[in-house]
Design an enzyme around this catalytic site. Sequence first.
Site, PDB file in Angstrom:
ATOM      1  N   GLU A   1      33.860  44.906  53.791  1.00  0.00           N
ATOM      2  CA  GLU A   1      34.574  44.380  55.086  1.00  0.00           C
ATOM      3  C   GLU A   1      33.385  44.122  56.018  1.00  0.00           C
ATOM      4  O   GLU A   1      32.494  45.078  56.057  1.00  0.00           O
ATOM      5  CB  GLU A   1      35.450  45.361  55.671  1.00  0.00           C
ATOM      6  CG  GLU A   1      36.978  45.286  55.166  1.00  0.00           C
ATOM      7  CD  GLU A   1      37.721  46.241  55.861  1.00  0.00           C
ATOM      8  OE1 GLU A   1      38.896  46.253  55.515  1.00  0.00           O
ATOM      9  OE2 GLU A   1      37.240  47.233  56.486  1.00  0.00           O
TER      10      GLU A   1
ATOM     11  N   SER B   1      46.402  44.885  54.273  1.00  0.00           N
ATOM     12  CA  SER B   1      45.231  45.410  53.841  1.00  0.00           C
ATOM     13  C   SER B   1      45.316  46.785  53.688  1.00  0.00           C
ATOM     14  O   SER B   1      45.855  47.706  54.318  1.00  0.00           O
ATOM     15  CB  SER B   1      44.063  45.390  55.058  1.00  0.00           C
ATOM     16  OG  SER B   1      42.982  45.495  54.449  1.00  0.00           O
ATOM     17  N   SER B   2      44.890  47.294  52.467  1.00  0.00           N
ATOM     18  CA  SER B   2      44.882  48.626  51.945  1.00  0.00           C
ATOM     19  C   SER B   2      43.577  49.401  52.921  1.00  0.00           C
ATOM     20  O   SER B   2      42.541  49.082  52.974  1.00  0.00           O
ATOM     21  CB  SER B   2      44.291  48.845  50.475  1.00  0.00           C
ATOM     22  OG  SER B   2      44.977  47.857  49.841  1.00  0.00           O
TER      23      SER B   2
ATOM     24  N   GLY C   1      38.357  46.679  50.088  1.00  0.00           N
ATOM     25  CA  GLY C   1      37.330  45.896  49.758  1.00  0.00           C
ATOM     26  C   GLY C   1      36.179  45.534  50.998  1.00  0.00           C
ATOM     27  O   GLY C   1      36.418  46.231  52.061  1.00  0.00           O
TER      28      GLY C   1
ATOM     29  N   THR D   1      44.685  44.475  45.529  1.00  0.00           N
ATOM     30  CA  THR D   1      46.102  45.252  45.527  1.00  0.00           C
ATOM     31  C   THR D   1      47.089  44.504  44.893  1.00  0.00           C
ATOM     32  O   THR D   1      47.938  45.121  43.945  1.00  0.00           O
ATOM     33  CB  THR D   1      46.717  45.787  47.021  1.00  0.00           C
ATOM     34  OG1 THR D   1      45.512  46.197  47.577  1.00  0.00           O
ATOM     35  CG2 THR D   1      47.674  46.453  46.936  1.00  0.00           C
TER      36      THR D   1
ATOM     37  N   ASN E   1      43.518  40.672  56.252  1.00  0.00           N
ATOM     38  CA  ASN E   1      44.545  40.571  55.266  1.00  0.00           C
ATOM     39  C   ASN E   1      45.766  41.262  55.962  1.00  0.00           C
ATOM     40  O   ASN E   1      45.532  42.265  56.523  1.00  0.00           O
ATOM     41  CB  ASN E   1      44.028  41.542  54.131  1.00  0.00           C
ATOM     42  CG  ASN E   1      45.079  41.838  53.156  1.00  0.00           C
ATOM     43  OD1 ASN E   1      46.240  41.140  53.206  1.00  0.00           O
ATOM     44  ND2 ASN E   1      44.825  42.443  51.927  1.00  0.00           N
TER      45      ASN E   1
ATOM     46  N   SER F   1      37.966  42.336  51.256  1.00  0.00           N
ATOM     47  CA  SER F   1      39.293  42.595  51.731  1.00  0.00           C
ATOM     48  C   SER F   1      39.988  41.297  51.831  1.00  0.00           C
ATOM     49  O   SER F   1      39.678  40.393  52.217  1.00  0.00           O
ATOM     50  CB  SER F   1      39.246  43.038  53.009  1.00  0.00           C
ATOM     51  OG  SER F   1      40.545  43.297  53.675  1.00  0.00           O
ATOM     52  N   GLY F   2      41.492  41.454  51.269  1.00  0.00           N
ATOM     53  CA  GLY F   2      42.209  40.217  51.326  1.00  0.00           C
ATOM     54  C   GLY F   2      41.925  39.266  49.957  1.00  0.00           C
ATOM     55  O   GLY F   2      42.839  38.048  49.912  1.00  0.00           O
TER      56      GLY F   2
HETATM   57  N1  LIG Z   1      47.938  36.660  42.538  1.00  0.00           N
HETATM   58  C1  LIG Z   1      48.478  36.277  44.002  1.00  0.00           C
HETATM   59  N2  LIG Z   1      49.658  35.760  44.099  1.00  0.00           N
HETATM   60  C2  LIG Z   1      50.156  35.032  45.236  1.00  0.00           C
HETATM   61  N3  LIG Z   1      49.411  35.675  46.408  1.00  0.00           N
HETATM   62  C3  LIG Z   1      48.329  36.757  46.272  1.00  0.00           C
HETATM   63  C4  LIG Z   1      47.991  37.082  45.018  1.00  0.00           C
HETATM   64  N4  LIG Z   1      46.921  37.992  45.321  1.00  0.00           N
HETATM   65  C5  LIG Z   1      47.092  38.093  46.683  1.00  0.00           C
HETATM   66  N5  LIG Z   1      47.986  37.280  47.438  1.00  0.00           N
HETATM   67  C6  LIG Z   1      48.095  37.272  48.822  1.00  0.00           C
HETATM   68  O1  LIG Z   1      47.138  37.764  49.485  1.00  0.00           O
HETATM   69  C7  LIG Z   1      47.198  38.847  50.151  1.00  0.00           C
HETATM   70  C8  LIG Z   1      46.286  39.787  50.089  1.00  0.00           C
HETATM   71  O2  LIG Z   1      45.925  40.387  49.049  1.00  0.00           O
HETATM   72  P1  LIG Z   1      45.719  42.083  48.719  1.00  0.00           P
HETATM   73  O3  LIG Z   1      45.904  42.195  47.518  1.00  0.00           O
HETATM   74  O4  LIG Z   1      46.468  42.893  49.562  1.00  0.00           O
HETATM   75  O5  LIG Z   1      44.259  41.930  48.968  1.00  0.00           O
HETATM   76  P2  LIG Z   1      43.384  42.967  49.017  1.00  0.00           P
HETATM   77  O6  LIG Z   1      43.895  44.371  48.399  1.00  0.00           O
HETATM   78  O7  LIG Z   1      41.974  42.544  48.031  1.00  0.00           O
HETATM   79  O8  LIG Z   1      42.729  43.353  50.193  1.00  0.00           O
HETATM   80  C9  LIG Z   1      48.711  39.344  49.690  1.00  0.00           C
HETATM   81  O9  LIG Z   1      49.109  40.154  50.782  1.00  0.00           O
HETATM   82  C10 LIG Z   1      49.183  38.276  49.049  1.00  0.00           C
HETATM   83  O10 LIG Z   1      49.982  37.597  50.255  1.00  0.00           O
HETATM   84 MG   LIG Z   2      44.356  46.040  49.182  1.00  0.00          MG
END
Ligand SMILES: Nc1ncnc2c1ncn2[C@@H]1O[C@H](COP(=O)(O)OP(=O)(O)O)[C@@H](O)[C@H]1O
Ligand SMILES: [Mg+2]
Length: 1078
Positions: A392, A163-164, A390, A115, A160, A110-111
Site C-alpha cells: 500500500e 480492502s482487507s 497488499g 481476497t 479497494n 491492495s485491490g
Molecule cells: N476475479 C475477479 N472478478 C471480478 N471482480 C474482481 C475479481 N477480483 C477482484 N475483483 C474486484 O476487485 C475488488 C478488489 O478485490 P480484492 O480481492 O478485495 O482485492 P485485494 O484483496 O487484493 O485488496 C473486489 O471487490 C472486486 O470488486
Molecule cells: Mg483483500
Amino acid sequence: MAKMEVKTSLLDDMIGVGDMVLLEPLNEDSFINNLKKRFDHNEVYTYIGSVVISINPYRSLPIYTPEKVEEYRNRNFYELSPHIFALSDEAYRSLRDQDKDQCILITGESGAGKTEASKLVMSYVAAVCGKGAEVNQVKEQLLQSNPVLEAFGNAKTVRNDNSSRFGKYMDIEFDFKGDPLGGVISNYLLEKSRVVKQPRGERNFHIFYQILSGASEEFLCKLKLERDFSRYNYLGLDSARVNGVDDASNFRTVRNAMQIVGFMDHETQSVFEVVAAVLKLGNIEFKPESRANGLDESKIKDKNELKEICELTGIDQSVLERAFSFRTVEAKQEKVSTTLNVAQAYYARDALAKNLYSRLFSWLVTRINESIKAQTKVRKKVMGVLDIYGFEIFEDNSFEQFIINYCNEKLQQIFIELTLKEEQEEYIREGIEWTHIEYFNNAVICDLIENNQTGILAMLDEECLRPGTVTDDTFLEKLNQVCATHQHFESRLSKCSRFLNDTSLPHSCFRIQHYAGKVMYQVEGFVDKNNDLLYRDLSQAMWKANHSLIKALFPEGNPAKINLKRPPTAGSQFKASVATLMKNLQTKNPNYIRCIKPNDKKAAHIFNEALVCHQIRYLGLLENVRVRRAGYAFRQPYEPCLERYKMLCKQTWPHWRGPARAGVEVLFNELGIPEEEFSFGRSKIFIRNPRTLFKLEDLRKQRLEDLATLIEKIYRGWKCRTRFLLMKKCQIVIASWYRRYAQQKKYQKIKSSAITVQSYIRGWKARKLLRELKHLKRCNEAATVIAAYWHGTQVRREYRKFFRANAGRKIYEFTLQRLMQKYFLEMKTKMPSLSPIDKNWPARPYLFLDSTHKELKRIFHLWRCKKYRDQFTDQQKLIYEEKLEASELFKDKKALYPASVGQPFQGAYLEISENPKYKKLKDAVDEKIIIAEVVNKINRANGKAASRIFLLTKNNVLLADQKSGTIKSEVPLGDVTKVSMSSQNDGFFAVHLKEGSGAATKGDFLLSSDHLIEMATKLYRTTLSQTKQKLNIEISDEFLVQFKQDKVCVKFIQGSQKNGNIPTCKRKNNRLLEVAVP
Ligand SMILES: Nc1ncnc2c1ncn2[C@@H]1O[C@H](COP(=O)(O)OP(=O)(O)O)[C@@H](O)[C@H]1O
Ligand SMILES: [Mg+2]
C-alpha cells in the site's frame, strides 16, 4: 463478449500466449502487450510456468460457474486455458494424491484481487472435494467464516472498496481421502487505527455501517443506536455509502454466516453490543476544566452517551468516568494518580475504542476457529491460503502501512527464495549448466526493517523501551543515525546528506525504497502504535464490566493478575508472527497467484499500461519468466522419479538394481525422450518442457491401467488356478471316495453272488446227497420188502398145508352169519307195535342189509295186517268188503261219501220179517232181502216226495208203499242200466231202467235216501254178482232222466238254507227238474 471456447491445449487457439514462458520475443513490452491483449479478451489469467498472473477485471466474468469447475476438475494444468481453478485443482490433487501439504500464496497490491482469488480457490476446493452431509457442513462453515471476517476486518479504502485491513492465513485440513475436516485461521495485525480515524475517501470497518443500515429498529434500540451515520464521530462521513455495496443486505448475510459458523445467539448479541459500545465511545467528548494547581483537567461534556455505554456493557459509570479522567501509574509499589488533560482523555478514549475493537476481532477469529476446528486427531493434510493485505502506498502512510509493506516484502522474499534464487541455486548445486539471471533480491529491504540490531523495528522497540522522553522525533533521529547509509532508506536529516535538498521528503518522514516502490512514512504515531498502550485504569474498568465478552477481552484488567512487565510491542509481535508464517509456508509446496491491478479507478476494461508495468517490474515477473525459460519446468530427485515412472520401461520394472540415476537414464533413453528435453543433475532429473512431463504422466497413466489390467489378469488367473486346484483336489477326493464306494459295492455284489453260487452248489450237493441217501434207503427198504415177501412166501409155502382151501370163505360166511344173527336178535327187541297204522321202523344197522331191512319191514307190515284181518268174522269181512267197494266207487267223487264211512252198513233197516205190518210184503218177496229201507220217491210231475219202502233182493229192486206194504214197482236187476247221482251232499239218485223193459213204462225212478252210499254200493255188488255186469254209476250234477216219453234234466243247484238241511226238489218245466242242495 469473446467467444468462450473449450481449449484442449495451452497452445491451441490462444489469445496471445497463455504461458509467458512461450512468449517470443520476451521483453517488457511484449509481456505487457500480451497481458493487455488477453485482458481485452476477458482472459484475466496468464501463466508463467506454474505461477498464475491474475488481472483484476473489476467486473464479474462468467468463468466461475459450476460448469467451469467441472471442466477444470481432474485435468492437467496446461490442458485448458489458464485459470485460477487449474491452479486450485493442481494444488488439491497433489495434496490428495501425492500427500504434499500445499500453500496458495496470493500477492499483489491492495485491490488487485487477492481476497477474491482466495475465495475462488476455497470455493473451487470445496466444490471438488468430498461430498456428504458432514463434509458439507464443514465446507459451509469454512466458507461462511469469510463474510464474518470481512465485515469486521474489511473496509473501503481509496484503493479497494473491500480492502482487507488484516492479514489472513487459513489452513484447510483434509483427511487422507481429500475430504475437508476443518480449518485454522490466523489473523495478522488488524489496522485498528481505522476505528477512530479514516483517511479522506475511506470508511471505517464495514460492520458499523452494516449495523446501522441493516439492523431492525428494535435491535438498534436494544443497542442504543440510531440509524444515522452522521450521529457518530467515528464514521467518516464523506463516503459513508459505497456504490454497489448494500450494507443492509450484507448485514443479514453476516448474521446468517455467524449462525452457520456456530455463533450462539447470546454471543452474536454480545458481539454487536461491543460494536455499538465502540461506536458510541467516539461520541464521548471532553471539555477542559482549569484546576487550581494550574493543571488542565478534562471533563465529559455530555454524560448521556457514557451512561448508555455503561448500560450496554454493564460497566459502572463512575468507574469508566474516572478512568477517562485519571491515570494511575504504578512504580515501585507506589501508585501515583495523575489527571488527564483533554488531549489525553481523547487519546485514552480512542485507545479504548481501538483495543476493544481489535480484541473483539481477535476473539472472533478464535471463536470461528473453535467452530471450524477439525474434530479428529488423525493425521491431516493441509492446504494453506494466504490472503494478506497488499502493498500500500497512501498519501499519509503510517505505522500500519509500514507493517503491511514489510509483510509484503517478506512475501516477495519467499517468492524470490523459492522461484528465482532457490531455482538458480539448485541448477548450480545440481551441476546443471546455467547462465545466471539477474533479479532484484529484496532481502536487503527485509534486513533494513527486521534486522535484530539495526532494523527499523528494532530501533522502534528500543525507543519505546528507553527511559526518558521518547517521541516520534527521537525515533526518527535514531533512524537517521543508524540507517543513514542504507541503500533503501531515505531521510531528510540522515547523516549522509543525500536527501538534504529533497523537498518531497518532509522532515517528519522517512522513506523506504520497497521492492514495489518508494513509500514515505509519517513518523508520527509510530511509537504510540508500537507501544499499543492502554491505560491500566481503562483495562481494569473493562474487566469490571458486567459483560462476559468484554471481561474476557481484557484479562490484564484483573487486579489479581497485575503484570508490571511491558507487553511485547506491536512491531515485535508482528515480526514474530510473520517469521512463523514464513517458516510455515516454507514447509509447504507453494502455488503462486500474482494479482495485478489494471487501473487505479476500480474500473472495468481499463488497462493502465504504466501501472501494470510498474507491478510487473517490482513483482519480478519478467525475471521469473527468464528463469523459467532458461530452466526446467520440472525437477525431481532420482529416487522418486524412478519410483514414479519405472513401470514405463522393462529394465526398470519392477525393480531396478543399481543407482537411481542410472535407472532414470535407462528409462529416459528407453522412452526415446529427446536429449535436449532433460538434464541430469547431481541428485535430480530436470525436465525442460512441461509437455514432456505430461507425456510421461500420460504414459504412466496408460501403463498403470495396463498394470492394473495385468494385476487383475494375474489375480484372476491365480484365483482361477487356485480354484481349479482346489476343484481338482476335491475331484480326487470325491473320485477316491467314489471308487472306494464302487469297489465296496462291487465286492459286496461279488460276495453275495459267491454266496448265492455257493449256496446253490451246496444245495445241489445236498440234494444230490439226499437223492443218493433216499435211493440207498429205498434200496434198503426194497430189500426188506423183498425179503419180507420172500419170507412170507416161504412161510406161506410152509404153512399152506396146514389150511383148507376155502377157510377164508368160511370165515367170511361165519362172520356174515354172526352179523345177521346179531341183526335179527337186535330187531326182535326193537319191533314196533302191531297196529297197521304204526309207521315206526328201526333204523338199518348195516348198509349191506338195506334191501333185507326194507323187505323185512314190508313183510312185517303185511303180517300184522293179516293178523289184524284175521280177527274179523265173515260178516265183518263182508261189511268191510262192501265198505271197500263203496270207497272205490265214491271216494273223492261224491261229497256225501266221507259221512258214510263211519256208518256201518246195516242193510235191513226195516224189520220186515219181524214187523207184522209188512207180513204181506214179506210174503210177496220171498227172497233174501238185502236192503229194506224207507226212501222218498220224487214225483215226476211236481217233484214232491212220497215215502216208499225200497227193497233190494238178489234179483230185483222193489218199491212198496210204506203204509200198506204193497209193492208198487218191481225191477229186475238186469233192467237197471245206470244209477245217476250228484256229486254233492245230497241223497238224491236216479235209477235208470233199460228202455222197453216192463218197469220202464212210467220212466226212471228218482229217489232220495239217507243211506244212498250203502244202497248204491249194495246195488252195484248185487248186480255184479247176479248179472256179472258192472252197474254204471254216473256221478254228475246234471243228468237226464227218462220220464215216460220225456227226457228231463235233473239239475243240482246251490239252494238256500231256509228248509234246513233238507234238499228241495222242484219241477221247473218239462225238461228241467231242479234240486236245490243246501
Ligand atoms: N476475479 C475477479 N472478478 C471480478 N471482480 C474482481 C475479481 N477480483 C477482484 N475483483 C474486484 O476487485 C475488488 C478488489 O478485490 P480484492 O480481492 O478485495 O482485492 P485485494 O484483496 O487484493 O485488496 C473486489 O471487490 C472486486 O470488486
Ligand atoms: Mg483483500
